[in-house]
Design an enzyme around this catalytic site. Structure first.
Site, PDB file in Angstrom:
ATOM      1  CE  LYS A  69      -4.146   1.960   0.786  1.00 32.82           C
ATOM      2  NZ  LYS A  69      -3.999   2.616  -0.521  1.00 32.82           N
ATOM      3  CE  LYS A  93       3.627   7.011   6.938  1.00 34.89           C
ATOM      4  NZ  LYS A  93       3.433   8.039   5.887  1.00 34.89           N
ATOM      5  CE  LYS A 105       4.528   7.766  -1.320  1.00 42.32           C
ATOM      6  NZ  LYS A 105       3.711   8.052  -0.139  1.00 42.32           N
ATOM      7  CB  THR A 189      -3.041  13.370   6.548  1.00 45.50           C
ATOM      8  OG1 THR A 189      -3.178  12.368   5.553  1.00 45.50           O
ATOM      9  CG2 THR A 189      -1.584  13.488   6.941  1.00 45.50           C
ATOM     10  CB  SER A 362      -5.892   4.630   2.365  1.00 44.18           C
ATOM     11  OG  SER A 362      -5.694   5.750   1.550  1.00 44.18           O
TER      12      SER A 362
END
Ligand code: NAD
Length: 428
Positions: A69, A93, A105, A189, A362
């Protein structure tokens, strides 16, 4: 001048934590390189009929705990090293907040501001065409990052569904609300970081109305954060964007600033047109124009980097006056700066915890995509708070038990959770 890169900075922290948690010999190598690094060239036809090709990456660091992810950025400087570092941070994370994902990423070396909307759409579709077999709701699920947005996520989902002849809302997150997006994703966020800050302030029995906050970056993360803090009674003394910032010891109203930024394109817009400022009005409101470098060193209690990486370095760390730093940006602090901040007693809530609200929302979007449910904003907010505070608790506990900084503790929690998954899978 340091010659470090984003990935070597990641590795510096990684190696120091691996040493502290005494991994068995040989296990260290598990974390040194991503599991997969995919590289392709994307070719599009420009509006004038010419062809252009852009390098693109999808780096998949670790999927022991669930599908890969992580966002996709469109930026002319997005290179393999940077994308690799961001993929690794994503894996830590997702483990810190304990959601069932790994870390990845993506990046395309392109400046989308130089392309028409039609050309950007071609880049988005070409990315999915090239990486399709490595993507999917159970394989690797991208999201927006720098210069990518819900429209681009919608084009990517559409392209994926066409290529695979499937209905796959969960193959990507950060989609528009009318095309499988989740309520609360846009503010998540900042909201996640806010929950942690508020918990810290409560636990330390501090009074929000005594807390002076400086925020670098007034985009998605920084501007929402400024509003949440202002509404809760914190004094937001400074904000900035790429063109500079403003400072007022009395506090500024982020809602008013946002309005002027929308009108003029800059947070200084209420007082300045380019470099020409209304000094009289600034004096009356007790406001000063400041640079981004000055913002970081302001006399304040809480500093929130919410723009770029690598801004708190060995050069300025010793001059930072804030007692607390909440990293909404990814990688804003170098390892050398970390050591100085620790020595000076500055508490840093690291990016892998502080900005995990985005990937947590997400995850909620992915869950809704798979189940067909649509959660209310209230449900998203409640669940986000629970996940973030659990992550914070795990980091605090580890920091206390192992006498670590919060960054080391977050890495330790993340690595241990990844190791546990790798063990039961029989990888180690
Ligand atoms: P954004 O593009 O919405 O906003 C970025 C802000 O930074 C803008 O106000 C811009 O003017 C400012 N900026 C750009 N260059 C600057 C400079 N040289 N000095 C000072 N300010 C500058 O981006 P965002 O989504 O808010 O992301 C900001 C940071 O937060 C990034 O590091 C990103 O990786 C991280 N982050 C964002 C999310 C998210 O969900 N948005 C999630 C996790 C991490």
């Amino acid at each position: 001048m340091s010659t470090s890169t984003p990935y070597t900075r990641f590795q510096t922290t990684l190696h120091s934590v691996l040493k502290k948690i005494n991994l068995e010999r040989g296990d260290n190598a598990l974390f040194d390189e991503p599991q997969f690094s995919h590289k392709k060239d994307l070719t599009i036809t420009r509006d004038d009929g010419s062809k252009d090709t852009f390098h693109a990456f999808r780096i998949q660091y670790n999927n022991a705990r669930g599908p890969f992810k992580g966002g996709i950025r469109f930026h002319e400087h997005a290179d393999e090293d940077e994308v690799k570092a961001l993929a690794a941070l994503m894996a830590i994370k997702t483990a810190v907040v304990n959601i069932p994902f790994g870390g990845a990423k993506g990046g395309v070396q392109v400046n989308p501001k130089e392309l028409s909307k039609k050309e950007v759409q071609q880049v988005a579709r070409a990315y999915v065409q090239e990486f399709q077999e490595n993507l999917g709701p159970d394989i690797d699920c991208p999201a927006p990052d720098v210069n990518t947005n819900p429209d681009i996520m919608a084009w990517m989902r559409d392209e994926y569904e066409k290529l695979t002849r499937s209905y796959s809302p969960a193959m990507i997150t950060g989609k528009p609300l009318e095309f499988g997006g989740s309520k609360g994703r846009d503010t998540a966020t900042a909201r996640g970081g806010f929950f942690i800050l508020q918990e810290m302030v409560d636990r330390l029995a501090l009074d929000p109305s005594d807390m002076r906050v400086a925020i670098q970056g007034f985009g998605n993360a920084g501007a929402h954060m400024a509003k949440f803090l202002h509404n809760e009674g914190y004094i937001v003394v400074a904000v900035s964007d790429s063109q500079g910032g403003i400072y007022s010891p009395e506090g500024i109203d982020p809602v008013r600033i946002a309005k002027y930024k929308e009108k003029t394109g800059a947070v200084t817009g209420e007082y300045c047109e380019g470099s020409v400022c209304d000094i009289g009005r600034m004096k009356m409101d007790d406001v000063q124009k400041i640079t981004n470098a000055e913002l970081l060193e302001l006399d304040c209690d809480i500093l929130i980097p919410a723009a770029l990486d690598n801004v708190i370095t060995e050069d300025n760390a010793k001059r930072i006056k804030a007692q607390y730093i909440l990293e909404l940006a990814n990688g804003p602090t170098t390892p050398e700066a970390d050591a100085i901040l620790e020595k000076n007693g500055v508490r840093v809530i690291p990016d892998v915890l502080a900005n995990a609200g985005g990937v947590t929302a997400s995850y909620f979007e992915w869950s809704q995509g798979r189940s067909g449910e649509q959660w209310t904003a209230k449900i998203v907010d409640e669940r986000l708070k629970r996940v973030m505070l659990e992550g914070y608790k795990a980091v605090r506990r580890e920091a206390r038990r192992e006498d670590m900084t919060y960054r080391e503790a977050a890495f330790a929690v993340g690595i241990k959770r990844m190791m546990a998954a790798m063990k039961v899978r029989g990888w180690i």
